[in-house]
Design an enzyme around this catalytic site. Structure first.
Site, mmCIF file in Angstrom:
data_model
loop_
_atom_site.group_PDB
_atom_site.id
_atom_site.type_symbol
_atom_site.label_atom_id
_atom_site.label_comp_id
_atom_site.label_asym_id
_atom_site.label_seq_id
_atom_site.Cartn_x
_atom_site.Cartn_y
_atom_site.Cartn_z
ATOM 1 N N LYS A 159 14.002 23.040 -97.231
ATOM 2 C CA LYS A 159 13.123 22.365 -98.188
ATOM 3 C C LYS A 159 11.924 23.236 -98.563
ATOM 4 C CE LYS A 159 14.332 17.722 -96.600
ATOM 5 N NZ LYS A 159 13.868 16.503 -95.887
ATOM 6 N N GLY B 243 25.778 26.798 -88.698
ATOM 7 C CA GLY B 243 25.156 27.104 -89.975
ATOM 8 C C GLY B 243 26.126 26.913 -91.114
ATOM 9 N N GLY C 248 27.465 34.622 -92.123
ATOM 10 C CA GLY C 248 27.777 35.735 -91.233
ATOM 11 C C GLY C 248 27.986 35.351 -89.779
ATOM 12 N N SER D 240 13.978 10.896 -96.282
ATOM 13 C CA SER D 240 12.939 11.907 -96.473
ATOM 14 C C SER D 240 12.040 11.636 -97.657
ATOM 15 C CB SER D 240 13.593 13.289 -96.651
ATOM 16 O OG SER D 240 14.384 13.613 -95.524
#
Length: 863
Positions: free
Chosen positions: A798, A427, A432, A755
């Site tokens: 998105k 991530g 975290g 995209s």
């Protein structure tokens, strides 16, 4: 001595003036006048030449005599004259220096006169015998007392000598009184001599005010004579003094060491006992033994006895969101507890069966052992079964049970063997990942250790250095196990995507393959430990990474990847309210700072734009520091302190807003479509696609907006599809005498990716047909030349960006429907539509009216 030395049948008496006393295996240097040297040489050889004396063996009997009376004792030391020389050969008046080497104690005959003059030396007849004399086993340890008196550089040398030579060397080095040294020369028994030297050492320590060493239980020779033979203590270890603590620790931890470690330790200690302490290899071997004893081979942490609800509650209290990570931790905890409970139940059943079998034998009238001496043939199998039936096996706690390792590569089979998972949290920064690893360790009741892999370029940092290198050390995993002291900790491999690739130092990524493979890491081989494997299968590995692109595919295949997406606005508000604001209040020395939800939401939207919460924490810290200044002024007599942070205070404390909220287009015009873009670091947002016709052209396509190659190809694909299906859309030669210009705003920002293909087709169709696209709709998806809409990435980011911009409907590729099941509840009110073809996309926006005949044309007409 390298070979046996035989004394001649006759020795020349060599009186040693006090304070000199010579012992076997030692040397002494005395100064003699020229006339004395002449008499000695004349006695030794009638044709003696002083300059050639070193080339022949000259033996004498060195006998200590006092300065006052020249009285002679009954004991002397047979010695070899190593050298006779004069420091200044030109000065004939200067005396001579004689170097004597002691060989053995000798007992003098009674024929000697009671008084001996230094001149002349007397010939002495002795019985020849072989040297050296065998030394008996030591019964007194002189090292503890000697270490307190000798300098550090002599400790290792003294420990390598036999105890009899130790006693003589200590008497000479520490300058015992002359009469005591003469007494020791006349004491051939090693036990008596070492006890006498120890008494002198203790007296010397007492006179210098040094605490004596702990008393040993070694008896004196007279005490040994009075005791029965079975009470005599066995001889002590022959290891040097500095290795005896390691030997004692090895005996203490013999049940905690693996078979390979125990064998290697015994082998290394045996080898060190034969190596001088001054050798460089001695320190290397000693350090290796210390590492073997310091590692937690079978020592584990007994996990905290938590129910699943308590563990889930603990994770929810420590972290907001990250549901997939929490679910996986709860699964592992459930499996671990289930296997442990099954093992304990099996142990209880086995114990119950043994108890019932024993009670049944007693109830059937089994006879007590008879006193008759009936001879029964010995059967090994029956004897083993009888011992097993009568012996109650010890109950070992489940957390300390470990399987016995086998020699081959087949892992041990044990119902309670804890094969921990290898999780990879992927991530953006600040979400975290590192902190949740600590929470996992706390929920499991395990110890936690962090290893930073960022910038690791050397394979030896993972697998360790070989002991032949200077400064060799084990790898990071072995060092981590020694630090935590247990073999089942939670180890965090931070920044796995930033570990170095193959270079001239090796490949660190390849070295991690064995570590992170559950089928291999139960016998992990560290170069420093050599052929002793160490078990890493019980370690819970948690790796973190920001991206999967730089991780090698074989290494990625060994990890269980769990996505940690960025936080939405609601989650950031909860984190700021529950964690960040109380934390910064305490760190800035305040007792109370309050901020309403609208204030925190304004900080999140106008002053931060990130996936994590690090920038948010810094902005909240600014608010707390401003309140700390206000509180300090109030203590000095200023205005009263107000702990409340209001909206109007934000601009004065944090400055002007750094970001403007993205808002969808308010006006409607053909050729403008709202697309969606992923901006990295867990952020997403809307992307406006603008198109217009330029008169006087030749049907060419112009692209602007810092576009990359992939997005340019998507624009060419979109225009090609529109031109190929112009008749179906009711367009006749749509680009005659005109050019079409496509632009993506924010021209200073580079844009790339497939995209935007769906949004570009809609922009071209809207521009050429004059139909407008509703500004409340947003689109993303890749297109093909055949009109298929394929999947793209970053769906969650998105959709969240579209929600922040006020979009009410998002059109996605049908293949991405699986990526929308775990969206936050705050975006569930948005309408999500899925399409698989361009025709379905056009009909979703304008219906069947988009086609020239009011109905989708057949497939043959579209190809």
């Amino acid at each position: 001595m390298s070979k046996q030395t035989y004394l001649p049948p006759s020795l020349t008496l060599f009186p040693l003036p006090s304070p000199h006393v010579l012992y076997p295996f030692l040397q002494v240097t005395v100064t003699l006048p020229t006339d004395v040297v002449g008499h000695i040489l004349a006695t030794l050889s009638e044709q003696a030449d002083v300059n050639k004396l070193d080339s022949r063996d000259r033996f004498v009997a060195a006998i200590p005599v006092g300065e006052g009376d020249r009285r002679v004792g009954r004991w002397a030391c047979a010695a070899r004259i190593r050298r006779i020389y004069r420091a200044n050969a030109k000065d004939e008046a200067e005396g001579w220096t004689c170097v004597l080497e002691g060989l053995a104690r000798i007992h003098l005959p009674r024929a000697l006169p009671p008084l001996v003059s230094i001149l002349p030396p007397l010939p002495l007849t002795v019985t020849p015998y072989a040297l050296p004399v065998p030394l008996s086993a030591p019964s007194v340890d002189l090292m503890p007392a000697a270490i307190k008196l000798l300098p550090q550089e002599l400790h290792g040398k003294l420990a390598t000598l036999p105890v009899g030579v130790q006693a003589d060397l200590l008497a000479s080095t520490l300058r015992f009184p002359w009469d005591v040294r003469v007494e020791l020369l006349a004491t051939p028994n090693i036990d008596d001599r070492t006890h006498r030297v120890r008494e002198c050492l203790l007296d010397l320590l007492s006179s210098k005010g040094i605490a004596p060493p702990e008393e040993t239980s070694s008896p004196s020779p007279k005490q040994l004579q009075r005791r029965p033979a079975q009470h005599i203590a066995p001889p002590k270890s022959q290891l040097p003094e500095d290795l005896r603590p390691l030997e004692a620790l090895a005996l203490k931890r013999k049940d905690e060491l693996s078979a390979g470690a125990s064998e290697a330790l015994t082998r290394e200690l045996t080898r060190l006992a034969k190596i001088p302490a001054q050798a460089a290899e001695y320190g290397v071997g000693k350090t290796y033994c210390e590492w073997l004893l310091a590692l937690p081979w079978y020592r584990v942490t007994e996990g905290r006895r938590l129910d699943l609800d308590s563990a889930r509650k603990m994770l929810d209290e420590d972290h907001e969101g990250l549901q997939e990570v929490k679910r996986r931790v709860i699964e592992y905890l459930a499996v671990y507890r289930l296997k442990r409970d099954l093992w304990e139940e099996k142990q209880a059943r086995d114990q119950k069966e043994r108890d019932e079998e024993t009670s049944g034998q007693l109830a059937s009238g089994a006879q007590t052992p008879s006193t008759s001496k009936e001879i029964v043939p010995y059967d090994p199998e029956k004897a083993a079964q009888a011992v097993k039936a009568k012996t109650k096996p010890p109950v070992v706690p489940a957390a300390t049970v470990e399987p016995k390792f086998m020699v081959d590569d087949t892992p041990p089979d044990n119902i309670f063997r804890d094969k921990a998972p290898i999780l990879l949290l992927v991530g953006p920064p600040g979400v975290g990942k590192t902190s949740i690893a600590r929470s996992i360790a706390e929920s499991l009741g395990r110890k936690f250790h962090r290893i930073s892999l960022g910038g690791v370029r050397d394979e030896a940092e993972i697998r360790g250095h070989r002991r032949t290198y200077v400064g060799a050390l084990p790898g990071l995993f072995v060092q981590g196990l020694r630090k935590v002291g247990v073999s089942n900790p939670v180890i965090l491999l931070d920044e796995l995507d930033k570990v170095g690739q193959s270079n001239y130092h090796g490949d660190p990524s390849a070295a991690l393959l064995e570590t992170l493979d559950p089928a291999q890491n139960w016998t992990f081989h560290d170069h420093y430990l050599g052929d002793v494997p160490i078990d890493l299968s019980q370690v819970t590995f948690i790796a973190t990474a920001n991206s999967l692109d730089t991780i090698s595919p074989p290494l990625l295949d060994r990890c269980e990847v769990i996505e940690c997406p960025g936080y939405v606005t609601d989650e950031k508000l909860a984190i700021a309210r529950r964690f960040l604001l109380p934390k910064q209040t305490k760190e800035n020395g305040l007792e109370e700072v309050r901020a309403a939800d609208d204030v925190l939401e304004r900080v999140v939207s106008d002053y931060t734009r990130e996936a994590g919460v690090r920038t948010l924490e810094r902005e909240i810290a600014k608010l707390c520091r401003a309140k700390a200044v206000q509180y300090s002024n109030s203590r000095d007599g200023g205005d009263k302190y107000n702990p409340e942070v209001k909206l109007e205070d934000l601009e004065s404390i944090l400055g002007m807003a750094k970001y403007e909220a993205e808002v969808r287009e308010a006006s409607v015009r053909p050729g403008v479509v709202t697309g969606l873009a992923y901006r990295g670091s867990g952020n997403g947002g809307i992307l406006i696609v603008e198109s217009t016709l330029v008169p006087g052209g030749k049907g060419r396509l112009h692209l602007t907006g810092q576009l990359g190659d992939v997005i340019r190809e998507s624009a060419e694909l979109a225009l090609a599809w529109v031109r190929a299906h112009a008749s179906a859309l009711g367009l006749e030669d749509p680009l005659k005498d005109v050019d079409i210009h496509l632009h993506l705003p924010s021209g200073a920002v580079k844009k790339d990716g497939p995209s935007a293909g769906v949004a570009m087709i809609l922009a071209f169709v809207s521009l050429l047909t004059g139909r407008s696209v509703p500004p409340t709709m947003a689109f993303t998806g890749e297109i093909t030349l055949r009109g298929a809409v394929t999947a793209v990435g970053g769906i969650r980011e998105k959709v969240l960006g579209a929600h922040r911009a006020g979009i009410t409907q998002v059109v996605l590729p049908g293949q991405n429907e699986k990526d929308t099941h775990e969206l936050p509840p705050s975006v569930q009110k948005m309408r999500l539509t899925y399409v698989r073809t361009v025709e379905g996309l056009l009909e979703e926006v304008w219906g069947q009216e988009v086609w020239a005949g009011g109905q989708r044309p057949p497939a043959q007409a579209r190809l």
